[in-house]
Design an enzyme around this catalytic site. Structure first.
Site, PDB file in Angstrom:
ATOM      1  N   THR B 190       0.846  -1.161   0.000  1.00  0.00           N
ATOM      2  CA  THR B 190       0.000   0.000   0.000  1.00  0.00           C
ATOM      3  C   THR B 190       0.883   1.212   0.000  1.00  0.00           C
ATOM      4  OG1 THR B 190      -1.501  -1.211   1.389  1.00  0.00           O
ATOM      5  CG2 THR B 190      -1.898   1.131   1.155  1.00  0.00           C
ATOM      6  N   GLU B 277      11.404  -3.057  -2.573  1.00  0.00           N
ATOM      7  CA  GLU B 277      11.771  -4.399  -2.131  1.00  0.00           C
ATOM      8  C   GLU B 277      12.978  -4.929  -2.888  1.00  0.00           C
ATOM      9  OE1 GLU B 277       7.542  -6.025  -0.576  1.00  0.00           O
ATOM     10  OE2 GLU B 277       7.962  -6.127  -2.713  1.00  0.00           O
ATOM     11  N   ASN B 401       9.198 -11.550  -1.639  1.00  0.00           N
ATOM     12  CA  ASN B 401       7.829 -11.807  -2.061  1.00  0.00           C
ATOM     13  C   ASN B 401       7.467 -13.281  -2.160  1.00  0.00           C
ATOM     14  OD1 ASN B 401       6.486  -9.210  -2.396  1.00  0.00           O
ATOM     15  ND2 ASN B 401       8.246  -8.801  -3.701  1.00  0.00           N
TER      16      ASN B 401
END
Lengths: 406, 406
Positions: B190, B277, B401
């Site tokens: 988000t 990330e 992930n």
């Protein structure tokens, strides 16, 4: 390691097609990196090519030649894509065709060139031209396996499919090969596919059959969304097994050929995904209940391209929120999320836009841990559907493409 | 490890804004996972939200409330995105607003809810509601740093920017925070941004300023192309530092505010990319010479989303063919590749669609090995330009992930 059974079937000979290979030392030693296809006179050939604006010189030349003649020869080299090579690249592709035309006594426009490998370097023209005669000398009807191996770049396995079928009592053969998925630097991924049949089919229908089947096969696979500069797919019908030419789509035999070709093209395309860089899972994304196939396709690709979905599948992690998010950002207008259903194989994960009440993470994890699975989405607003094939995103994908050079 | 300097600056107090935080135990213990913003009466507030069709319940509620009232409070929770939660999720978002409205004696429509974290699970409503009073009790003007930390999910660093500027002899402050980039399951990425100033600006212009600056900042960053269900960005002007309200874009002060806000929004957006990330490189993709900004943007995103380009940059590998290919498949019509120039910082890699004659791999590798670089593309057919910010694709992206659960 490819996903599932990717072994080569018995590669039946196609009457009217001969294949030659040679070591041209384009980039590597000790490999047959040059493949020549020879089609009998009267063969009808169709091609489809990459939409990439930076398409490679051989793609330009092949398209131009196909426009004016029916090809008698295909020349395919690995090790060098002849892409991003400007006018010299165009000239080199033309020279290759001209040389083969001279050796084989045909017109240069009856030769189509194909290249795959490193991008941005000029072809080693001399070596390539020197390989043409040895390749011609080796022409043989029974060399489909050698061709499948010859066109590989970083593929881990040769890819082929072959079927025999009957039309009005005549037995015909359809055999094809494909390559793709290798993008280790300095190579540039190139998807190539070659399919031939000895059935008699008019040139117009050969093109129609190819276009129709490419759209449900090669145009429905994705590994990382990167469209190559060299993608090409060729379908040739030699007519050498006899019979009356199929020249109308209303001909009942057309439907049989379409069926065989569709199956073969799907197999050849899916083999590329199964051998996708770093792939550990083979994933079918089927979207149904759409207004039109475009929106089904958009959503299927949105899921198939999502790095978050792909890494979750790699990890066998039923993180279904990522699938919903990918549906949501596919750009489809006026999507009513409350009508959307999502399944992982037989397990419904999303019902009417929210978590399915009887869904359990254990059930999701069971499907996710399989080597093959289908993500099925029902948009609940129409009768259209479409399907895309992809693989997961693993450490090895990064490793292969990051290519730490020692 | 974020790329470059991402340290928090001195976070100046914005007159008319108070911030409270509390431990609501939404998902984790021992962290302030609930943040409340309080705006002085008369504050003009604007918001922009995710375009994802599966947008979260708080996004629906915030949009509806913004439509009918000028917000006095924002409630932000981490740990749970309240997305994919159906009617119960909507009800929970509304209940949270209603409870705060009751405690603070305002209308429920004057409260906007925001959530970030796990998707597909219902909010722990009781715990969240119980955290509201403690958060209100802690309201303080000097808590921007606590807020930046409070809204983090898998961010590795809090993100903030703050400036003071003068308009007609009055000193104003603009301070903002953002979060994003964390997608470790079970969290859902988000992107949230909150910026406030004590300058007096009409509501219409607050919205205009926000829309204009979001389009060159938050709407121009990408880490993996996955658009979240919860993205929201809020800009508030309290007017509490005095002065006459800016109510026209022709007002010279508008330009000053636009300039400060643009700089701040870009910084807050880029901080998200720098903390992307697995990011090891910060990449600016600048496309110029286009017919319109849309095509510049399409090509910039095509490059910024290409896993092949991103892995090559991770490996400091000047594999420029991948950049050309990404330009080529961006879907821009009638692209004349022979007019295209590409630079890595000051090194021209592609000239007139082919390899630049004086390009050397050593020069390319020098730029590629930097922590920050600009890929500049000139399309050579117009005056439009646009810029997108992204990061590389590393092992750690997959690791984060794929989330091997022990």
């Amino acid at each position: 390691m490819p996903v599932g059974d990717v072994s080569m079937p018995q590669m039946h000979v196609v009457k009217g097609v001969r294949i030659g290979t040679a070591e041209a030392y384009v980039r590597y030693q000790n490999r047959r990196d040059l493949v020549i296809f020879e089609f009998a006179e009267g063969t009808n050939v169709a091609g489809v090519f990459t939409q990439n604006a930076f398409c490679a010189a051989p793609v330009h030349v092949s398209k131009a030649h196909l426009h004016v003649a029916n090809p008698r020869y295909l020349i395919i080299n690995t090790g060098n894509a002849n892409a991003g090579t400007g006018k010299t690249g165009m000239l080199n592709a033309e020279r290759t065709c001209a040389k083969l035309a001279e050796l084989a006594s045909v017109q240069a426009t009856e030769v189509l060139p194909f290249s795959t490998g490193v991008i941005g370097e000029q072809l080693p023209l001399e070596r390539l031209l020197n390989g043409l005669q040895p390749a011609l000398n080796s022409l043989s009807a029974d060399a489909w396996g050698a061709a499948a191996t010859g066109i590989m770049t970083t593929d881990t396995t040769p890819k082929g499919a072959s079927e025999q079928f009957e039309l009005d009592g005549v037995t015909y053969t359809m055999t094809g090969i494909s390559k793709g998925a290798g993008m280790i630097r300095p190579n540039m991924a190139t998807m190539l596919g070659y399919v031939a049949t000895d059935a008699p089919i008019s040139r117009e229908l050969v093109q129609q059959l190819l276009s129709e089947t490419v759209n449900v096969s090669f145009n429905r696979i994705t590994i990382d969304g990167d469209t190559s500069t060299n993608d090409s797919c060729i379908f040739a019908a030699t007519g050498q097994a006899g019979g009356v030419e199929i020249s109308s789509a209303q001909d009942a035999r057309y439907t049989v050929v379409l069926d065989v070709l569709t199956r073969m093209m799907k197999r050849l395309a899916q083999l590329i995904v199964r051998d996708g860089e770093g792939a550990t899972k083979f994933i079918t994304v089927a979207v149904e209940g759409g207004y039109d196939t475009q929106e089904c396709c958009d959503i299927a690709y949105s899921i198939a391209h999502s790095p978050l979905v792909k890494t979750a599948i790699f990890a066998s992690d039923p993180n279904w929120g990522r699938i919903l998010a990918a549906i949501g950002y596919a750009g489809v207008k006026n999507l009513d999320v409350e009508k959307i259903q999502v399944w992982l194989d037989d397990v419904q994960i999303c019902k009417d836009g929210g978590a399915a009440a009887d869904y359990t993470e254990a059930e999701g994890a069971r499907v996710m841990s399989q080597a093959e699975m289908t993500i099925r989405v029902d948009l609940g607003r129409g009768a259209a559907k479409d399907t895309v094939y992809t693989c997961d995103l693993s450490y090895d994908y990064v490793k292969i493409n990051a290519d730490y050079r020692s």
